[in-house]
Design a protein around this motif. Structure first.
Motif, mmCIF file in Angstrom:
data_model
loop_
_atom_site.group_PDB
_atom_site.id
_atom_site.type_symbol
_atom_site.label_atom_id
_atom_site.label_comp_id
_atom_site.label_asym_id
_atom_site.label_seq_id
_atom_site.Cartn_x
_atom_site.Cartn_y
_atom_site.Cartn_z
ATOM 1 N N LEU A 79 24.866 -24.768 -47.656
ATOM 2 C CA LEU A 79 24.095 -24.851 -46.360
ATOM 3 C C LEU A 79 23.141 -23.861 -46.056
ATOM 4 C CD1 LEU A 79 24.519 -26.418 -43.773
ATOM 5 C CD2 LEU A 79 26.006 -24.456 -42.788
ATOM 6 N N VAL A 80 21.759 -24.192 -45.937
ATOM 7 C CA VAL A 80 20.753 -23.478 -46.180
ATOM 8 C C VAL A 80 20.387 -23.289 -44.746
ATOM 9 C CG1 VAL A 80 18.450 -23.325 -46.718
ATOM 10 C CG2 VAL A 80 19.882 -24.230 -48.193
ATOM 11 N N GLY A 81 20.150 -21.781 -44.132
ATOM 12 C CA GLY A 81 19.801 -21.499 -43.037
ATOM 13 C C GLY A 81 20.687 -21.879 -41.920
ATOM 14 N N PRO A 82 21.941 -21.615 -42.055
ATOM 15 C CA PRO A 82 22.953 -21.793 -41.129
ATOM 16 C C PRO A 82 22.797 -21.091 -39.699
ATOM 17 C CG PRO A 82 23.963 -20.271 -42.542
ATOM 18 C CD PRO A 82 22.388 -20.743 -43.095
ATOM 19 N N LYS A 83 23.094 -22.055 -38.521
ATOM 20 C CA LYS A 83 23.139 -21.184 -37.248
ATOM 21 C C LYS A 83 24.443 -21.852 -36.498
ATOM 22 C CE LYS A 83 20.576 -21.501 -32.918
ATOM 23 N NZ LYS A 83 20.037 -22.502 -31.879
ATOM 24 N N VAL A 84 25.042 -20.784 -36.059
ATOM 25 C CA VAL A 84 26.469 -20.946 -35.184
ATOM 26 C C VAL A 84 25.890 -20.754 -33.881
ATOM 27 C CG1 VAL A 84 28.715 -20.091 -35.203
ATOM 28 C CG2 VAL A 84 27.373 -19.871 -37.479
ATOM 29 N N THR A 85 26.747 -21.783 -33.194
ATOM 30 C CA THR A 85 26.648 -21.808 -31.756
ATOM 31 C C THR A 85 27.943 -21.696 -31.140
ATOM 32 O OG1 THR A 85 24.518 -22.484 -31.390
ATOM 33 C CG2 THR A 85 25.553 -22.545 -29.523
ATOM 34 N N VAL A 86 28.497 -20.768 -30.421
ATOM 35 C CA VAL A 86 29.951 -20.784 -29.781
ATOM 36 C C VAL A 86 29.940 -20.831 -28.174
ATOM 37 C CG1 VAL A 86 32.240 -19.752 -29.722
ATOM 38 C CG2 VAL A 86 30.748 -19.592 -31.862
ATOM 39 N N VAL A 87 30.549 -21.859 -27.774
ATOM 40 C CA VAL A 87 30.437 -21.886 -26.258
ATOM 41 C C VAL A 87 31.869 -21.996 -25.916
ATOM 42 C CG1 VAL A 87 29.727 -23.599 -24.158
ATOM 43 C CG2 VAL A 87 28.330 -23.539 -26.237
ATOM 44 N N ARG A 88 32.259 -21.068 -24.771
ATOM 45 C CA ARG A 88 33.463 -20.870 -24.286
ATOM 46 C C ARG A 88 33.245 -21.513 -22.779
ATOM 47 N NH1 ARG A 88 37.360 -15.776 -25.412
ATOM 48 N NH2 ARG A 88 39.035 -16.617 -24.341
ATOM 49 N N ASP A 89 33.924 -22.570 -22.505
ATOM 50 C CA ASP A 89 33.801 -23.024 -21.161
ATOM 51 C C ASP A 89 35.149 -23.004 -20.327
ATOM 52 O OD1 ASP A 89 33.027 -24.200 -18.692
ATOM 53 O OD2 ASP A 89 32.796 -26.166 -19.628
ATOM 54 N N GLY A 90 35.426 -22.033 -19.819
ATOM 55 C CA GLY A 90 36.947 -21.836 -19.231
ATOM 56 C C GLY A 90 38.005 -21.963 -20.366
ATOM 57 N N ASP A 91 39.028 -22.948 -20.225
ATOM 58 C CA ASP A 91 39.777 -22.752 -21.335
ATOM 59 C C ASP A 91 39.281 -23.831 -22.740
ATOM 60 O OD1 ASP A 91 41.540 -21.473 -19.748
ATOM 61 O OD2 ASP A 91 42.748 -23.319 -19.141
ATOM 62 N N ASP A 92 38.260 -24.268 -22.799
ATOM 63 C CA ASP A 92 37.457 -24.817 -23.816
ATOM 64 C C ASP A 92 36.770 -24.131 -24.697
ATOM 65 O OD1 ASP A 92 39.256 -27.202 -23.072
ATOM 66 O OD2 ASP A 92 37.559 -27.930 -21.842
ATOM 67 N N VAL A 93 36.694 -24.250 -25.972
ATOM 68 C CA VAL A 93 36.061 -23.494 -26.923
ATOM 69 C C VAL A 93 35.354 -24.509 -27.847
ATOM 70 C CG1 VAL A 93 35.719 -21.954 -28.682
ATOM 71 C CG2 VAL A 93 37.315 -21.450 -26.756
ATOM 72 N N SER A 94 34.257 -24.559 -27.856
ATOM 73 C CA SER A 94 33.537 -25.388 -29.105
ATOM 74 C C SER A 94 32.571 -24.621 -29.820
ATOM 75 C CB SER A 94 33.030 -26.660 -28.382
ATOM 76 O OG SER A 94 31.828 -26.293 -27.764
ATOM 77 N N ALA A 95 32.366 -24.694 -31.124
ATOM 78 C CA ALA A 95 31.531 -24.189 -32.066
ATOM 79 C C ALA A 95 30.723 -25.324 -32.745
ATOM 80 C CB ALA A 95 32.224 -23.268 -32.992
ATOM 81 N N THR A 96 29.506 -25.186 -32.851
ATOM 82 C CA THR A 96 28.772 -25.982 -33.600
ATOM 83 C C THR A 96 27.939 -25.179 -34.592
ATOM 84 O OG1 THR A 96 28.286 -27.328 -31.511
ATOM 85 C CG2 THR A 96 26.768 -27.520 -33.513
ATOM 86 N N VAL A 97 28.050 -25.711 -35.927
ATOM 87 C CA VAL A 97 27.264 -24.999 -37.213
ATOM 88 C C VAL A 97 26.234 -26.041 -37.586
ATOM 89 C CG1 VAL A 97 27.461 -24.149 -39.205
ATOM 90 C CG2 VAL A 97 29.314 -23.603 -37.575
ATOM 91 N N THR A 98 24.898 -25.732 -37.575
ATOM 92 C CA THR A 98 23.786 -26.647 -37.983
ATOM 93 C C THR A 98 23.157 -25.812 -39.430
ATOM 94 O OG1 THR A 98 22.093 -25.604 -36.522
ATOM 95 C CG2 THR A 98 23.618 -27.738 -35.837
ATOM 96 N N HIS A 115 36.502 -28.288 -31.765
ATOM 97 C CA HIS A 115 36.612 -28.019 -30.431
ATOM 98 C C HIS A 115 38.212 -27.198 -30.261
ATOM 99 C CE1 HIS A 115 33.361 -30.202 -28.795
ATOM 100 N NE2 HIS A 115 33.628 -31.073 -29.581
ATOM 101 N N GLY A 116 38.518 -26.755 -29.292
ATOM 102 C CA GLY A 116 39.610 -25.910 -29.208
ATOM 103 C C GLY A 116 39.988 -25.424 -27.801
ATOM 104 N N ARG A 117 41.305 -25.439 -27.443
ATOM 105 C CA ARG A 117 41.786 -24.802 -26.108
ATOM 106 C C ARG A 117 42.233 -23.241 -26.416
ATOM 107 N NH1 ARG A 117 41.427 -27.800 -21.670
ATOM 108 N NH2 ARG A 117 43.457 -26.729 -20.754
ATOM 109 N N VAL A 118 41.708 -22.420 -25.515
ATOM 110 C CA VAL A 118 41.875 -21.060 -25.390
ATOM 111 C C VAL A 118 43.531 -20.924 -25.145
ATOM 112 C CG1 VAL A 118 41.742 -18.718 -24.317
ATOM 113 C CG2 VAL A 118 40.023 -20.308 -24.760
ATOM 114 N N GLU A 119 44.173 -19.916 -25.920
ATOM 115 C CA GLU A 119 45.585 -19.648 -25.805
ATOM 116 C C GLU A 119 45.950 -19.105 -24.734
ATOM 117 O OE1 GLU A 119 46.499 -17.625 -29.425
ATOM 118 O OE2 GLU A 119 46.477 -19.523 -30.716
ATOM 119 N N ARG A 120 46.835 -19.541 -24.037
ATOM 120 C CA ARG A 120 47.410 -18.776 -22.889
ATOM 121 C C ARG A 120 48.763 -18.713 -22.772
ATOM 122 N NH1 ARG A 120 42.781 -16.915 -21.273
ATOM 123 N NH2 ARG A 120 41.412 -18.518 -20.615
#
Length: 127
Positions: A79-98, A115-120
């Protein structure tokens, strides 16, 4: 015994000269497709690593980004020039790798999201 006509002499060499570029193109195309699939797999694994780290109980912000970066450092150059974006929106987490796949003939864009849910912990008792 079958005899060839005199006009057929050298036809095998001409046929080979015509088919050889096609065979090479197919070979390089199959290698390029394999590189694209590997880049997609690396991007998806990095996104899953980021979500797993970020959704852990009481994980500090930025944990997913750091873990995905460590994973990508050890995953090779598929994977050339990877960029990781992690967004935490309340109890939801999403990560995008481009990024882009390795280039043999063409380079293809790659983007994978997990995607995933934050552990509680809850106080509910289970039977």
């Amino acid at each position: 015994m079958i005899r060839r006509a005199e006009s057929d002499r050298g036809s095998a060499a001409v046929e080979l000269a015509i088919l050889f570029p096609v065979v090479l193109l197919l070979l390089f195309a199959s290698i390029q497709i394999a590189a694209w699939f590997l880049a997609r797999n690396v991007a998806m694994a990095a996104a899953q690593e980021a979500v797993t780290a970020e959704r852990a109980y009481n994980a500090p912000s930025g944990t997913g980004q750091a873990r995905a970066g460590r994973f990508l450092d050890g995953a090779g150059d598929w994977l050339v020039g990877p960029k990781v974006t992690v967004v935490r929106d309340g109890d939801d987490v999403s990560a995008t790798v481009t990024g882009r796949s390795l280039r043999f003939l063409l380079a293809f864009d790659v983007s994978q999201t997990a995607h995933g849910r934050v552990e509680r912990f809850s106080s509910e008792e289970r039977p």
